[in-house]
Design a protein around this motif. Structure first.
Motif, PDB file in Angstrom:
ATOM      1  N   MET A   1     -11.582 -22.408  37.579  1.00  0.00           N
ATOM      2  CA  MET A   1     -10.150 -22.619  37.416  1.00  0.00           C
ATOM      3  C   MET A   1      -9.678 -23.641  38.463  1.00  0.00           C
ATOM      4  O   MET A   1     -10.020 -23.541  39.631  1.00  0.00           O
ATOM      5  CB  MET A   1      -9.413 -21.290  37.598  1.00  0.00           C
ATOM      6  N   ARG A   2      -8.916 -24.640  38.002  1.00  0.00           N
ATOM      7  CA  ARG A   2      -8.368 -25.648  38.905  1.00  0.00           C
ATOM      8  C   ARG A   2      -6.852 -25.517  38.918  1.00  0.00           C
ATOM      9  O   ARG A   2      -6.223 -25.314  37.869  1.00  0.00           O
ATOM     10  CB  ARG A   2      -8.761 -27.061  38.451  1.00  0.00           C
ATOM     11  N   ARG A  68      -7.803 -30.408  32.187  1.00  0.00           N
ATOM     12  CA  ARG A  68      -8.945 -29.685  31.658  1.00  0.00           C
ATOM     13  C   ARG A  68      -8.497 -28.333  31.120  1.00  0.00           C
ATOM     14  O   ARG A  68      -7.457 -27.811  31.538  1.00  0.00           O
ATOM     15  CB  ARG A  68      -9.992 -29.478  32.751  1.00  0.00           C
ATOM     16  N   ASP A  70      -9.455 -25.459  31.854  1.00  0.00           N
ATOM     17  CA  ASP A  70      -9.408 -24.404  32.878  1.00  0.00           C
ATOM     18  C   ASP A  70      -8.328 -24.649  33.925  1.00  0.00           C
ATOM     19  O   ASP A  70      -8.285 -23.966  34.953  1.00  0.00           O
ATOM     20  CB  ASP A  70     -10.769 -24.267  33.561  1.00  0.00           C
ATOM     21  N   ASP A  71      -7.424 -25.590  33.690  1.00  0.00           N
ATOM     22  CA  ASP A  71      -6.367 -25.883  34.646  1.00  0.00           C
ATOM     23  C   ASP A  71      -5.241 -24.848  34.572  1.00  0.00           C
ATOM     24  O   ASP A  71      -4.911 -24.328  33.499  1.00  0.00           O
ATOM     25  CB  ASP A  71      -5.758 -27.261  34.399  1.00  0.00           C
ATOM     26  N   LEU A 104      -2.373 -24.801  28.289  1.00  0.00           N
ATOM     27  CA  LEU A 104      -2.443 -24.410  29.688  1.00  0.00           C
ATOM     28  C   LEU A 104      -1.297 -23.485  30.081  1.00  0.00           C
ATOM     29  O   LEU A 104      -0.181 -23.616  29.575  1.00  0.00           O
ATOM     30  CB  LEU A 104      -2.400 -25.650  30.593  1.00  0.00           C
ATOM     31  N   VAL A 169      -6.193 -14.084  32.927  1.00  0.00           N
ATOM     32  CA  VAL A 169      -5.823 -15.290  33.663  1.00  0.00           C
ATOM     33  C   VAL A 169      -4.942 -14.925  34.851  1.00  0.00           C
ATOM     34  O   VAL A 169      -5.144 -15.403  35.977  1.00  0.00           O
ATOM     35  CB  VAL A 169      -5.110 -16.304  32.744  1.00  0.00           C
ATOM     36  N   THR A 172      -6.936 -13.360  37.597  1.00  0.00           N
ATOM     37  CA  THR A 172      -7.741 -14.349  38.318  1.00  0.00           C
ATOM     38  C   THR A 172      -6.882 -15.139  39.293  1.00  0.00           C
ATOM     39  O   THR A 172      -7.279 -15.378  40.443  1.00  0.00           O
ATOM     40  CB  THR A 172      -8.438 -15.305  37.334  1.00  0.00           C
TER      41      THR A 172
END
Length: 338
Positions: A1-2, A68, A70-71, A104, A169, A172
């Motif tokens: 994750m970014r 991305r 995972d952003d 996102l 999410v 995390t």
């Protein structure tokens, strides 16, 4: 994750810097001289126990970040800049297809209670964040975060409240924040905490225009501004933790410290005037109480005057503390007729 931190001011840079220091991939988004300083020298983040020089990647516009799947977008601009920021980012493409708005999550790490609804008009997945994080940003590239032993407390939750357990999410994000020097509770309704924080923020404009809130006149205005806020929220049926509960959850965890050579001079609205930002958050703090008061038939003269005077200070480029609390009290008296 970014983590893509949109608005790397006091709050955004502190969250992004601490995430980066803990090994989480992070991008700061800034403008002007602040962007140039971050790009050339990295983020200079001062904490009570140490000073950090962090080479966090930085961008100055959305197109400079290749998004991305995972952003996580962390929106930490001032509330008056929310619409422009969302308009700039929502339709940016994400690798593999789709746009930021459809792919996102966006986390509203902001004061005020209106940003989440604005974000939900564009983004499918919106999280609210109640930010308790004493920090200041007065010099390009440099941020001071003064709390210890934790840097801040960041309540997180889905908007609107979904009920039940937090989604993966969100869990995390909370875990990443907690191993980066923050408390990150996951309440059932994060907006209740944001309304409580709104009441605490009603003194921001007062501090900005009169300077440190002390003395009978200033403390009286602060008490009246909060009393109006409490009355308005009660009339609107908006529940929120009280001051005792807020203090209980932060007790011993998030305490502002004196940092040698880095005195804390004022809060976020004070800092906006000190930097000559040209705008201030009063419309979304005191103005929220004024709006709810007008909607529910509750008079809010102190918050109305604070909103108007703070806006005038920002428009005219006035410095913090240029109006006395006594004069401000007279303005309230003129408006209220008492």
């Amino acid at each position: 994750m970014r983590y893509v931190i949109i608005g790397a001011g006091a709050v955004g840079a502190t969250i992004g810097g601490r995430l980066y220091e803990a090994g989480h991939e992070t991008v700061l988004v800034a403008r002007g001289a602040h962007y140039t300083a971050l790009r050339d020298r990295g983020l200079r983040l001062t904490l009570p126990e140490r000073a950090l020089a962090l080479p966090v990647p930085v961008a100055d516009h959305p197109e400079a970040v290749r998004l991305r799947p995972d952003d996580v977008l962390v929106l930490s601009v001032k509330s008056q800049d929310t619409v422009a920021a969302l308009d700039a980012w929502a339709w940016q493409p994400v690798a593999g297809g789709g746009t930021a708005a459809t792919r996102l999550p966006v986390v509203c790490a902001q004061n005020g209670v209106g940003n989440e609804a604005v974000a939900l008009r564009r983004f499918r997945t919106v999280y609210g964040m109640c930010v308790w994080l004493p920090a200041s940003y007065l010099e390009p590239g440099a941020v001071v975060a003064s709390a210890a032993p934790l840097t801040g407390m960041l309540h997180l939750g889905r908007f609107p409240a979904a009920g039940g357990a937090a989604d993966p999410v969100l869990r995390t994000i909370a875990a990443d924040l907690e191993n980066s020097g923050f408390a990150a509770p996951l309440p059932a309704d994060v907006m209740a905490w944001k309304y409580a924080k709104l009441l605490s923020n009603l003194g921001n404009a007062l501090e900005a225009v009169t300077g440190p809130v002390r003395g009978e006149a200033a403390l009286g205005l602060l008490a009246r501004a909060r009393a109006e806020g409490e009355a308005v929220l009660a009339a609107a049926g908006i529940a929120h933790p009280d001051e005792a509960e807020e203090a209980r959850v932060r007790d011993g965890l998030v305490t502002p410290q004196q940092i040698a050579g880095k005195p804390r001079q004022g809060g976020s609205s004070w800092q906006s005037l000190a930097r000559g930002a040209g705008s201030i958050e009063a419309d979304h703090l005191n103005g929220e109480i004024v709006l709810l008061g007008r909607t529910h038939g509750v008079r809010t003269p102190v918050n109305e005057v604070l909103q108007a005077v703070a806006d005038d200070f920002a428009r005219r480029g006035m410095r913090p503390g240029e109006l006395s609390a006594t004069r401000l009290t007279s303005l309230v008296r003129e408006l209220s007729g008492s």
